[in-house]
Design a protein around this motif. Structure first.
Motif, PDB file in Angstrom:
ATOM      1  N   HIS A   1      13.731  17.637 -18.916  1.00 28.97           N
ATOM      2  CA  HIS A   1      13.250  16.662 -19.899  1.00 28.97           C
ATOM      3  C   HIS A   1      14.368  16.227 -20.847  1.00 28.97           C
ATOM      4  N   ALA A   2      14.069  15.201 -21.623  1.00 29.40           N
ATOM      5  CA  ALA A   2      15.051  14.679 -22.573  1.00 29.40           C
ATOM      6  C   ALA A   2      15.196  15.596 -23.779  1.00 29.40           C
ATOM      7  N   PHE A   3      16.371  15.577 -24.385  1.00 30.62           N
ATOM      8  CA  PHE A   3      16.611  16.333 -25.616  1.00 30.62           C
ATOM      9  C   PHE A   3      17.839  15.776 -26.318  1.00 30.62           C
ATOM     10  N   TRP A   4      17.911  16.061 -27.620  1.00 25.33           N
ATOM     11  CA  TRP A   4      19.030  15.595 -28.440  1.00 25.33           C
ATOM     12  C   TRP A   4      19.520  16.730 -29.325  1.00 25.33           C
ATOM     13  N   ILE A   5      20.828  16.909 -29.381  1.00 21.43           N
ATOM     14  CA  ILE A   5      21.444  17.969 -30.178  1.00 21.43           C
ATOM     15  C   ILE A   5      22.169  17.314 -31.353  1.00 21.43           C
ATOM     16  N   TYR A   6      21.717  17.636 -32.565  1.00 29.39           N
ATOM     17  CA  TYR A   6      22.276  17.043 -33.777  1.00 29.39           C
ATOM     18  C   TYR A   6      23.334  17.957 -34.382  1.00 29.39           C
ATOM     19  N   ASP A   7      24.585  17.506 -34.388  1.00 27.55           N
ATOM     20  CA  ASP A   7      25.684  18.235 -35.036  1.00 27.55           C
ATOM     21  C   ASP A   7      25.755  19.698 -34.611  1.00 27.55           C
ATOM     22  N   GLU A   8      25.336  19.985 -33.391  1.00 29.66           N
ATOM     23  CA  GLU A   8      25.363  21.352 -32.856  1.00 29.66           C
ATOM     24  C   GLU A   8      24.591  22.331 -33.743  1.00 29.66           C
TER      25      GLU A   8
ATOM     26  N   LEU B   1      23.934  11.268 -22.010  1.00 27.47           N
ATOM     27  CA  LEU B   1      23.742  11.288 -20.567  1.00 27.47           C
ATOM     28  C   LEU B   1      22.403  10.639 -20.231  1.00 27.47           C
ATOM     29  N   ILE B   2      22.382   9.858 -19.171  1.00 27.85           N
ATOM     30  CA  ILE B   2      21.145   9.222 -18.708  1.00 27.85           C
ATOM     31  C   ILE B   2      20.980   9.523 -17.221  1.00 27.85           C
ATOM     32  N   TRP B   3      19.828  10.048 -16.843  1.00 33.07           N
ATOM     33  CA  TRP B   3      19.512  10.248 -15.433  1.00 33.07           C
ATOM     34  C   TRP B   3      19.403   8.887 -14.766  1.00 33.07           C
TER      35      TRP B   3
ATOM     36  N   MET C   1      26.486  13.747 -31.918  1.00 35.88           N
ATOM     37  CA  MET C   1      25.210  13.938 -31.243  1.00 35.88           C
ATOM     38  C   MET C   1      25.443  14.001 -29.739  1.00 35.88           C
ATOM     39  N   ARG C   2      24.786  14.975 -29.109  1.00 37.46           N
ATOM     40  CA  ARG C   2      24.745  15.030 -27.655  1.00 37.46           C
ATOM     41  C   ARG C   2      23.308  14.810 -27.226  1.00 37.46           C
ATOM     42  N   GLY C   3      23.093  13.891 -26.309  1.00 34.68           N
ATOM     43  CA  GLY C   3      21.733  13.598 -25.888  1.00 34.68           C
ATOM     44  C   GLY C   3      21.610  13.449 -24.393  1.00 34.68           C
ATOM     45  N   TYR C   4      20.383  13.637 -23.907  1.00 31.14           N
ATOM     46  CA  TYR C   4      20.087  13.444 -22.496  1.00 31.14           C
ATOM     47  C   TYR C   4      18.723  12.790 -22.368  1.00 31.14           C
TER      48      TYR C   4
END
Length: 279
Positions: free
Chosen positions: A218-225, A169-171, A110-113
């Motif tokens: 804004h925030a977002f999350w990428i699940y397994d690309e 990643l966190i701002w 997972m990649r998240g911001y």
């Protein structure tokens, strides 16, 4: 992914199947006409894959060109599928947290911001409790705070599973947002420090006051690309087309290029903590 989304995608698949049958073609014939694998035709018709605009144009060109506009309209409606937060929270926060537990358990990478808040994956119980109470008040939803906190903590069990990878990643501004008492925020920041160096976690802080290749947004999350989840105040949006996943992946990469890791991230967190009790 929402049941509404699945239902809409299955309905689009059924319409594609109808058009193929009306054209007197079987799946193999259509695949040969389009130069596709037979499995792609099957995935689209059964709603297991989201059709792109190009896919639908090609399908209509072989089966019924007059239906191209209708198919594209259906696709756009599918991509706008949303989970309305007030509807989701009608039964309280706990069921939503339980859904997240299942989704995170089924995700390997997972990649998240996050731009304004510490991610739920990293929250302490006290920090989560204050957030959930405030959100229940905002949404006028049932108050099931303790059950929701338990669910959110259960989600964090994935952090200790071998083979998982969470690149988050966190701002930096989120480290200073006082949505809870200072003592609770201090504990939350200590929790973040403890995550640095975990084998399953890559925690980056996007600093304030440094040149950025892109605005924090804004925030977002990428699940397994494979799919992206974007949360707004009122809705949760789902995207799973390759173009959308690629777009959010590029945004994440650009933010990552400015992020601080390791000792630098530690110093930013320590600076935020030190400012909590400064006169």
């Amino acid at each position: 992914m929402s049941s509404d989304f699945h239902s809409a995608r299955a309905a689009l698949g059924a319409r594609l199947r109808e058009l193929r049958a009306e054209a007197g073609l079987n799946g193999k014939d259509l695949a040969e006409h389009l130069g596709w694998q037979r499995s792609k035709v099957s995935r689209l018709e059964t709603g297991k894959q989201t059709a792109t605009e190009t896919d639908l144009e090609a399908w209509a060109s072989v089966t019924n060109p007059e239906q191209a506009a209708d198919l594209e309209s259906r696709r756009r409606g599918l991509l706008s599928q949303q989970r309305n937060w007030r509807r989701q929270l009608a039964g309280g926060h706990a069921p939503v947290q339980d859904r997240y537990v299942i989704e995170f358990q089924g995700t390997g990478t997972m990649r998240g911001y996050e731009a304004t808040v510490i991610p739920g994956l990293f929250q302490t119980p006290d920090y989560a409790r204050h957030l959930l109470i405030k959100n229940a008040e905002l949404m006028k939803s049932p108050r099931d705070t303790e059950a929701a906190v338990t669910g959110r903590m259960k989600r964090q069990e994935v952090l200790y599973e071998v083979g998982k990878r969470f690149r988050v990643l966190i701002w930096e501004g989120a480290l200073h947002a006082l949505i809870c008492p200072r003592e609770v925020m201090a504990g939350q920041l200590d929790r973040l420090v403890g995550l640095i160096g975990m084998s399953t976690v890559e925690l980056g802080i996007v600093p304030m006051g440094v040149p950025l290749p892109i605005t924090p947004k804004h925030a977002f999350w990428i699940y397994d690309e494979q799919r992206v989840v974007v949360e707004t105040i009122g809705t949760e949006l789902q995207y799973d087309t390759p173009d959308d996943v690629d777009l959010y992946g590029r945004v994440w990469d650009q933010l990552d290029s400015a992020a601080a890791y390791g000792p630098r991230a530690h110093r930013l967190i320590a600076r935020a903590r030190g400012g909590l009790f400064r006169p």
